[in-house]
Design a protein around this motif. Structure first.
Motif, PDB file in Angstrom:
ATOM      1  N   LEU A  13       1.031  -1.282  -0.002  1.00  8.37           N
ATOM      2  CA  LEU A  13       0.000  -0.045  -0.011  1.00  8.37           C
ATOM      3  C   LEU A  13       0.735   0.993  -0.045  1.00  8.37           C
ATOM      4  O   LEU A  13       0.726   2.208  -0.561  1.00  8.37           O
ATOM      5  N   LEU A  14       2.032   1.361   0.691  1.00  7.60           N
ATOM      6  CA  LEU A  14       2.737   2.431   0.911  1.00  7.60           C
ATOM      7  C   LEU A  14       3.548   2.758  -0.385  1.00  7.60           C
ATOM      8  O   LEU A  14       3.864   3.640  -0.762  1.00  7.60           O
ATOM      9  N   LEU A  15       3.867   1.608  -1.141  1.00 12.39           N
ATOM     10  CA  LEU A  15       4.601   1.877  -2.465  1.00 12.39           C
ATOM     11  C   LEU A  15       3.546   2.437  -3.362  1.00 12.39           C
ATOM     12  O   LEU A  15       4.064   3.287  -4.230  1.00 12.39           O
ATOM     13  N   ALA A  27       9.424   9.821  -1.485  1.00 13.42           N
ATOM     14  CA  ALA A  27       9.151   8.473  -1.479  1.00 13.42           C
ATOM     15  C   ALA A  27       9.669   7.611  -0.545  1.00 13.42           C
ATOM     16  O   ALA A  27       8.912   6.682  -0.146  1.00 13.42           O
ATOM     17  N   ARG A  28      10.801   7.682  -0.163  1.00  9.17           N
ATOM     18  CA  ARG A  28      11.491   6.714   0.540  1.00  9.17           C
ATOM     19  C   ARG A  28      11.003   6.969   2.134  1.00  9.17           C
ATOM     20  O   ARG A  28      10.706   6.061   3.057  1.00  9.17           O
ATOM     21  N   LEU A  29      10.557   8.329   2.326  1.00 11.75           N
ATOM     22  CA  LEU A  29       9.979   8.535   3.500  1.00 11.75           C
ATOM     23  C   LEU A  29       8.446   7.798   3.782  1.00 11.75           C
ATOM     24  O   LEU A  29       8.233   7.363   4.753  1.00 11.75           O
ATOM     25  N   VAL A  30       7.881   7.811   2.508  1.00 14.91           N
ATOM     26  CA  VAL A  30       6.294   7.304   2.780  1.00 14.91           C
ATOM     27  C   VAL A  30       6.673   5.781   2.763  1.00 14.91           C
ATOM     28  O   VAL A  30       6.023   5.185   3.479  1.00 14.91           O
ATOM     29  N   GLN A  31       7.701   5.184   2.100  1.00 15.16           N
ATOM     30  CA  GLN A  31       7.716   3.508   2.247  1.00 15.16           C
ATOM     31  C   GLN A  31       8.358   3.351   3.691  1.00 15.16           C
ATOM     32  O   GLN A  31       8.177   2.149   4.036  1.00 15.16           O
ATOM     33  N   GLY A  32       8.887   4.110   4.483  1.00 20.55           N
ATOM     34  CA  GLY A  32       9.376   3.862   5.704  1.00 20.55           C
ATOM     35  C   GLY A  32       8.326   4.219   6.813  1.00 20.55           C
ATOM     36  O   GLY A  32       8.652   4.138   8.028  1.00 20.55           O
ATOM     37  N   LEU A  33       7.349   4.739   6.287  1.00 23.92           N
ATOM     38  CA  LEU A  33       5.990   5.173   7.342  1.00 23.92           C
ATOM     39  C   LEU A  33       5.765   3.853   8.246  1.00 23.92           C
ATOM     40  O   LEU A  33       5.612   2.701   7.698  1.00 23.92           O
ATOM     41  N   SER A  34       5.399   3.998   9.666  1.00 23.88           N
ATOM     42  CA  SER A  34       4.924   3.188  10.459  1.00 23.88           C
ATOM     43  C   SER A  34       3.992   3.827  11.336  1.00 23.88           C
ATOM     44  O   SER A  34       3.989   4.959  11.562  1.00 23.88           O
ATOM     45  N   PRO A  35       3.038   3.129  11.857  1.00 26.86           N
ATOM     46  CA  PRO A  35       1.913   3.907  12.763  1.00 26.86           C
ATOM     47  C   PRO A  35       2.538   4.311  14.039  1.00 26.86           C
ATOM     48  O   PRO A  35       3.450   4.062  14.403  1.00 26.86           O
ATOM     49  N   GLY A  36       1.967   5.322  14.387  1.00 25.09           N
ATOM     50  CA  GLY A  36       2.034   6.098  15.701  1.00 25.09           C
ATOM     51  C   GLY A  36       1.431   5.227  16.785  1.00 25.09           C
ATOM     52  O   GLY A  36       0.179   5.397  16.960  1.00 25.09           O
ATOM     53  N   TRP A  37       2.247   4.361  17.462  1.00 21.48           N
ATOM     54  CA  TRP A  37       1.642   3.760  18.607  1.00 21.48           C
ATOM     55  C   TRP A  37       1.439   4.363  19.840  1.00 21.48           C
ATOM     56  O   TRP A  37       0.742   3.925  20.871  1.00 21.48           O
ATOM     57  N   ASP A  38       2.146   5.350  19.990  1.00 20.58           N
ATOM     58  CA  ASP A  38       1.644   6.207  21.229  1.00 20.58           C
ATOM     59  C   ASP A  38       0.616   7.451  20.739  1.00 20.58           C
ATOM     60  O   ASP A  38       0.763   7.754  19.321  1.00 20.58           O
ATOM     61  N   GLY A 311     -18.685   0.080   6.699  1.00 20.58           N
ATOM     62  CA  GLY A 311     -18.503   0.167   5.231  1.00 20.58           C
ATOM     63  C   GLY A 311     -17.092  -0.105   4.932  1.00 20.58           C
ATOM     64  O   GLY A 311     -16.168   0.655   4.124  1.00 20.58           O
ATOM     65  N   LEU A 312     -16.206  -0.875   5.759  1.00 14.00           N
ATOM     66  CA  LEU A 312     -15.076  -1.202   5.554  1.00 14.00           C
ATOM     67  C   LEU A 312     -14.596  -1.972   4.228  1.00 14.00           C
ATOM     68  O   LEU A 312     -15.303  -2.815   3.970  1.00 14.00           O
ATOM     69  N   ARG A 313     -13.731  -1.389   3.717  1.00 18.58           N
ATOM     70  CA  ARG A 313     -12.956  -1.986   2.465  1.00 18.58           C
ATOM     71  C   ARG A 313     -11.706  -2.318   2.592  1.00 18.58           C
ATOM     72  O   ARG A 313     -10.899  -1.868   3.406  1.00 18.58           O
ATOM     73  N   HIS A 314     -10.930  -3.169   1.900  1.00 18.92           N
ATOM     74  CA  HIS A 314      -9.804  -3.600   1.695  1.00 18.92           C
ATOM     75  C   HIS A 314      -9.190  -2.731   0.713  1.00 18.92           C
ATOM     76  O   HIS A 314      -9.629  -2.934  -0.625  1.00 18.92           O
ATOM     77  N   LEU A 315      -8.172  -2.037   0.875  1.00 19.39           N
ATOM     78  CA  LEU A 315      -7.643  -0.970  -0.097  1.00 19.39           C
ATOM     79  C   LEU A 315      -6.789  -1.693  -1.092  1.00 19.39           C
ATOM     80  O   LEU A 315      -6.773  -0.975  -2.064  1.00 19.39           O
ATOM     81  N   LEU A 316      -6.424  -3.116  -1.080  1.00 21.23           N
ATOM     82  CA  LEU A 316      -5.714  -3.540  -2.248  1.00 21.23           C
ATOM     83  C   LEU A 316      -6.467  -4.439  -2.902  1.00 21.23           C
ATOM     84  O   LEU A 316      -6.182  -5.105  -3.999  1.00 21.23           O
ATOM     85  N   ILE A 317      -7.750  -4.161  -2.913  1.00 21.63           N
ATOM     86  CA  ILE A 317      -9.021  -4.954  -3.508  1.00 21.63           C
ATOM     87  C   ILE A 317      -9.569  -4.036  -4.684  1.00 21.63           C
ATOM     88  O   ILE A 317      -9.856  -2.945  -4.223  1.00 21.63           O
ATOM     89  N   GLN A 361      -3.388   5.117  12.128  1.00 19.53           N
ATOM     90  CA  GLN A 361      -2.596   5.640  13.029  1.00 19.53           C
ATOM     91  C   GLN A 361      -1.135   5.945  12.339  1.00 19.53           C
ATOM     92  O   GLN A 361      -0.058   6.344  13.003  1.00 19.53           O
ATOM     93  N   SER A 362      -1.210   5.950  11.030  1.00 19.97           N
ATOM     94  CA  SER A 362      -0.035   6.201  10.060  1.00 19.97           C
ATOM     95  C   SER A 362      -0.281   7.556   9.412  1.00 19.97           C
ATOM     96  O   SER A 362       0.847   7.914   8.771  1.00 19.97           O
ATOM     97  N   GLY A 363      -1.280   8.113   9.631  1.00 16.64           N
ATOM     98  CA  GLY A 363      -1.617   9.372   8.887  1.00 16.64           C
ATOM     99  C   GLY A 363      -2.078   9.050   7.284  1.00 16.64           C
ATOM    100  O   GLY A 363      -2.274  10.113   6.615  1.00 16.64           O
ATOM    101  N   LEU A 364      -2.382   7.778   7.093  1.00 15.90           N
ATOM    102  CA  LEU A 364      -3.087   7.686   5.773  1.00 15.90           C
ATOM    103  C   LEU A 364      -4.671   7.829   6.137  1.00 15.90           C
ATOM    104  O   LEU A 364      -5.316   8.239   5.016  1.00 15.90           O
ATOM    105  N   GLY A 365      -5.082   7.228   6.955  1.00 17.84           N
ATOM    106  CA  GLY A 365      -6.721   6.915   7.292  1.00 17.84           C
ATOM    107  C   GLY A 365      -7.334   5.701   6.829  1.00 17.84           C
ATOM    108  O   GLY A 365      -6.445   4.565   6.551  1.00 17.84           O
ATOM    109  N   ALA A 366      -8.555   5.563   7.133  1.00 16.14           N
ATOM    110  CA  ALA A 366      -9.039   4.224   6.947  1.00 16.14           C
ATOM    111  C   ALA A 366     -10.218   4.218   5.874  1.00 16.14           C
ATOM    112  O   ALA A 366     -10.662   5.147   5.816  1.00 16.14           O
TER     113      ALA A 366
END
Length: 789
Positions: A13-15, A27-38, A311-317, A361-366
């Motif tokens: 998804l990040l790619l 682009a490298r910053l996006v690919q290294g994105l991880s959720p904010g667990w705090d 209305g949950l969707r799988h973003l890779l479908i 929690q990664s700043g992308l949204g659901a």
């Protein structure tokens, strides 16, 4: 072992998101994105995306195209470069100028005087951080832009010395070229040169001299052709001119190098600020990619609350294939067990839930509706798929057991745990027992766990454990095709026997398998039947909801129509009240006139006639007050051409035209427009009615009533009547024209003003009609006209 985000395919998804970046660094910053667990990190990532989204809506330009090249230029300077190429200077100058413009735009965000909603405080903090990271190097950018041209060359106007030297070189070169051409023509005529033009060798102008004629030409040899037949010689006559040109070129190059070194030194002095600016622009580039993906894919950030992904969707479908689902769990839910047939969508649903939480929690949204909600999770642990490893000597169950052990050891409160088939790969009874205690333990730790299973024993534990819930994926039993719909509240059947029968499995073997199942398959069939009943109940509920919605819509529509009818009724009442008031004024005016006639009547016949007119007036059926009720329906038998009587009027008239509620009635030349409920069918008169014109002999108070006549008809009647009044020797008359739209009153005033029979005219006193009537004095015989009032 794979980590949780890899198992959820978040990297894929990040790619996709990173392809929207303008810079490789972004682009490298996006690919290294991880959720904010705090919680604070998660809110920061969300605020960055929402702020970038607001900037996109404001159409703020983001100059991130030069980020990678600026970073490379900064590395050159750090590596000791003394003089950068003009193209590098141009790139740096363009970037710094663009950053200065962006700083200006960012500084104004939140202070616009428009109807935009205020920028939240967290987003203003993001703006402040970005402003702090973009250096204020606009002056350096302007200097570098002035120093270079758009095509990456040193500008001719970079310095006065450079401009002067370029002019000198151009002048020397032009003079030298002219002399060379003269010498070439002279030696060419002598037959000493080949038939080719002069050329440059080592920066010096040379002539192509035939080798056999070189003794006839004085000069310096700079080159020779491969065949040796041509010698390239610089004539001795232009040697000094060539030397002057070379010295000027060296001076020009020295000035050029000086300018490049000076510009490079200024960049070196600002290197740290330039690097910080480039890193900030790369970060903004990455956030903008997140924001544009967020908007284009219709994502949102769920509000804080229980896990309710609607209305949950799988973003890779692909959008045309994905089936949205509502995963709406109660506040008390700690463990959700999802069952159903193979390939029914259980694992996909697990991943969709995981991606929604990781994305939020990664700043992308659901990929959910805006009315969804989520708690904040401090961690995410995932075990999906076959984890067996030959190199590590791990079977499917051993690998799964290692993952579960790690979860039990590392999971804390507010951790989300996703497990696909926790009892797979081992004995069903023992595996189910072990899986149940794992789920209990995770629930006791405060985790939320969502697991898939086919095991009946695990489905059963949700019935007697607090905080455990069953869910299932729907399946069409008739077509034996999955529907990929999640349903909370009931376990799902695996449809083992039904699928086997559909696949052509022998019936006798199916019967024997059923007998040996010791009731398990019967329970599976009961679950299938229960699912069917639930589907029927759901359809009935949907029909009832549709009917209720239709009733509510009908009620709302009826309410709107009732309000509209009431407004129309009120409008009609107001109209009738105005009509009543107007008619009363007309009746009062006529009554005043008749009473005056009666008081001035001299003969018995005049008094008798006046009294008869008063009696007829009092017998007329006019409206009695302003509060007039609106009757319903039009009288029967009325149509265009019908003879009718009009309430409040003597005689009968004929309907000229009819509308829905009103009609135009003619009384000879008089036209009236009235409501249909004021009309009554009548017998036609013996003679056609004419407009009633009243006047008396001299000594009375003659008047003419023109109300209801068209302007042209009224003026014809007035002209004829004035002739009769003049002939009768009257000195004063009253013309009743009413107010209405004032058109008739203006026409009468214009007529009287220009008529030679009128000496003067004025508005009637209030007791004799006021603005609705005009009193005119007739000119005495042979008298002079004084003018209109």
């Amino acid at each position: 072992m794979k980590d949780a985000l890899t198992e959820l395919e978040l990297q894929e998804l990040l790619l996709t998101v990173s392809s929207r970046c303008k810079s490789g660094k972004g682009a490298r910053l996006v690919q290294g994105l991880s959720p904010g667990w705090d919680r604070e990190s998660s809110l920061r990532l969300r605020s960055e995306t929402l702020f970038a989204l607001s900037l996109l809506h404001r159409q703020v330009p983001f100059p991130a195209d030069d980020v990678d090249q600026v970073l490379q230029i900064a590395r050159k300077v750090s590596g000791g470069a003394l003089a950068l190429d003009p193209s590098d200077l141009r790139c740096t100058g363009r970037a710094l100028a663009d950053w200065a413009e962006l700083r200006l735009r960012l500084s104004k965000v939140g202070g616009e005087q428009d109807d935009r909603p205020p920028v939240p405080e967290r987003q203003l903090a993001v703006a402040a951080d970005w402003l702090g990271g973009i250096p204020d190097l606009g002056d350096l950018g302007s200097f570098l832009m002035h120093l270079t041209t758009e095509d990456g060359e040193l500008s001719p106007d970079a310095s006065p010395a450079l401009k002067r030297l370029r002019k000198k070189v151009r002048k020397l070169r032009d003079r030298l070229r002219g002399r060379v051409e003269d010498i070439s023509r002279r030696l060419g005529k002598a037959g000493y040169l080949r038939d080719t033009p002069p050329s440059l060798r080592n920066g010096r102008y040379v002539l192509p001299v035939l080798a056999g004629s070189s003794g006839h030409v004085r000069g310096i040899v700079h080159d020779r052709s491969d065949t040796g037949e041509t010698v390239y010689m610089e004539p001795i006559e232009i040697t000094e001119d060539g030397n002057q040109l070379q010295r000027a070129l060296l001076d020009l190059e020295d000035e050029r190098r000086r300018l490049l070194r000076e510009a490079t030194t200024r960049i070196r002095e600002a290197r740290e600020s330039v690097l910080e600016g480039a890193r900030t622009m790369a970060e903004m580039d990455a956030v903008l990619a997140r924001a544009s993906y967020h908007e284009d894919e219709g994502l949102c950030f769920p509000r804080t609350g229980r896990l309710s992904l609607l209305g949950l969707r799988h973003l890779l479908i692909p959008p045309d294939e994905v089936v949205p689902n509502d995963v709406d769990l109660p506040e008390s839910c700690r463990v959700l067990l999802i069952s159903g047939p193979n390939a029914g969508g259980k694992s996909v649903l697990l991943k969709a839930v995981g991606l929604a939480i990781a994305g939020s929690q990664s700043g992308l949204g659901a990929a959910v509706r805006e009315d969804s909600s989520l708690p904040h999770f401090s961690g995410l642990m995932v075990s999906i798929g076959d984890q067996q490893s030959i190199s590590e000597h791990l079977s499917t169950y051993s690998a799964r057991l290692m993952e579960v052990t790690r979860m039990l050891r590392q999971a804390g409160s507010s951790t989300l745990v996703l497990i696909d088939e926790p009892a797979a790969g081992t004995d069903p009874v023992a595996g189910s027992a072990l899986a149940s205690v794992v789920l209990d333990s995770l629930a006791d730790k405060g985790c939320m766990t969502i697991a898939t299973t086919h095991m009946g024993a695990l489905k059963a534990i949700a019935a007697d454990r607090e905080g455990f819930y069953n869910g299932s994926m729907s399946f069409d039993e008739k077509s034996l095709q999955p529907e990929y719909r999640f349903r909370l509240g009931l376990p799902g059947s695996s449809y083992t026997m039904q699928i086997a029968r559909r696949m052509g499995f022998p019936e006798d073997l199916l019967d024997r398998a059923f007998d040996r199942s010791e009731g398990y398959l019967r329970a599976d069939e009961l679950l299938a039947e229960l699912e069917g009943l639930r589907e029927d109940l759901g359809r009935e509920r949907a029909l009832l909801q549709d009917e209720r919605r239709a009733l509510r819509d009908g009620r709302e529509k009826a309410s709107v129509e009732l309000s509209r009818d009431r407004a129309e009724l009120e409008r009609l009442r107001e109209y009738r009240a105005e009509e009543t008031e107007r008619m009363l004024r007309e009746l009062e005016s006529r009554a005043d006139s008749l009473l005056q006639k009666l008081s001035r009547a001299e003969s018995p016949d005049q008094r008798t006639r006046a009294r008869r007119e008063i009696r007829d007036l009092t017998r007329s059926e006019g409206p009695k007050g302003a509060d007039v009720a609106v009757s319903g329906g039009k009288p029967e038998g009325l149509r265009e051409g019908s003879w009718v009587s009009v309430r409040g009027w003597k005689g009968v008239g004929r309907i000229e035209s009819m509308g829905r509620n009103r009609a135009l009635i003619s009384f000879g030349n008089l036209r009236l427009e009235r409501e249909l409920d004021q009309l009554s069918p009548a017998q036609p008169p013996e003679e056609e009615p004419v407009a009633e014109v009243q006047w008396e002999d001299a000594g009375g108070d003659p008047e003419i009533d023109l109300i209801g006549l068209h302007v042209e008809e009224a003026l014809v009647e007035l002209d004829r009547w004035l002739d009769e009044c003049v002939a009768a020797g009257l000195s004063q008359v009253r013309v009743i024209h009413g107010k209405g739209t004032w058109a008739l009153m203006r026409a009468v005033s214009d007529f009287l003003r220009d008529d030679a029979r009128i000496d003067s005219f004025r508005q009637a006193p209030d007791r004799r009609g006021g603005a609705g009537a005009t009193v005119a004095d007739l000119r005495p015989a042979g008298g002079r006209k004084d003018g209109g009032g």
